[in-house]
Design a protein around this motif. Structure first.
Motif, short mmCIF file in Angstrom:
data_model
loop_
_atom_site.label_atom_id
_atom_site.label_comp_id
_atom_site.label_asym_id
_atom_site.label_seq_id
_atom_site.Cartn_x
_atom_site.Cartn_y
_atom_site.Cartn_z
N ARG A 11 0.78 -1.26 -0.03
CA ARG A 11 -0.10 0.01 0.06
C ARG A 11 0.91 1.26 0.12
O ARG A 11 0.59 2.33 -0.64
CB ARG A 11 -0.85 -0.03 1.35
CG ARG A 11 -2.00 -1.07 0.98
CD ARG A 11 -3.15 -0.94 2.21
NE ARG A 11 -3.16 0.00 3.22
CZ ARG A 11 -2.95 -0.29 4.50
NH1 ARG A 11 -3.07 -1.43 5.04
NH2 ARG A 11 -3.13 0.73 5.39
N GLY A 99 -5.48 1.61 8.97
CA GLY A 99 -5.11 0.34 8.29
C GLY A 99 -3.71 -0.21 8.66
O GLY A 99 -3.25 -1.13 8.31
N THR A 111 -5.61 3.88 4.92
CA THR A 111 -6.97 3.40 4.15
C THR A 111 -7.65 4.62 4.24
O THR A 111 -8.68 4.39 3.28
CB THR A 111 -7.75 2.09 5.20
OG1 THR A 111 -7.48 2.67 6.50
CG2 THR A 111 -7.03 1.03 5.06
#
Length: 160
Positions: A11, A99, A111
């Motif tokens: 991410r 997250g 997130t």
């Protein structure tokens, strides 16, 4: 092919790439203190930036980027944000908001894209910060990070 969720580091890398932000992620042993982490990384404690998740009274959050050896100045941050109450959420709320677990938190790949406030002392430096997973650190040019997030830069900390 599966639709497995991306790991924390994945991410972070995806968000950095989308923002055109150059980062370097390295593996490192666990550290028991800021000083130990800095020694493992070969940098000074002030070059490690803590990404602190701060909860507003309306239930929304923000990121406060504060270098090692400094702490949030609550009066300064409240005045900057224009509110009379801010707090550090417990670990489960920080995880739900970003997250990421404590010790791995970074705005990159969060997130939810919360607003970013950066202490003015990080400007003009290459800094290290959480990389979305334990045992990893990322390095980034602080000015590029600030620009990529449109972060508010101000005096928001005091010496520890």
């Amino acid at each position: 092919m599966t639709d497995a969720p991306l790991s924390g580091v994945e991410r972070v890398r995806a968000d950095a790439a989308a923002r055109g932000l150059e980062i370097e992620i390295i593996a490192r042993p666990a550290a028991r203190s800021l000083e130990e982490a800095a020694e493992l990384l070969g940098i000074s404690p002030g070059e490690i930036v803590k990404s602190l998740v701060v909860k507003r009274s309306d239930g929304s959050y923000l990121f406060a980027l504060v270098p090692g050896g400094r702490k949030i100045s609550w009066p300064k941050l409240r005045a900057l944000v224009g509110v009379n109450k801010l707090q550090l959420p417990d670990a489960s709320l920080a995880l739900a908001a970003t997250g990421y677990e404590r010790g791995t938190i970074t705005p990159l790949g969060s997130t939810t894209a919360w607003p970013v406030y950066a202490d003015e002392t990080i400007a003009g430096r290459r800094v290290s910060m959480g990389a979305g997973e334990h045992g990893r650190s990322l390095f980034v040019d602080a000015d590029a990070l600030i620009a990529a997030y449109g972060a508010t830069v101000a005096d928001l900390s005091d010496p520890e």
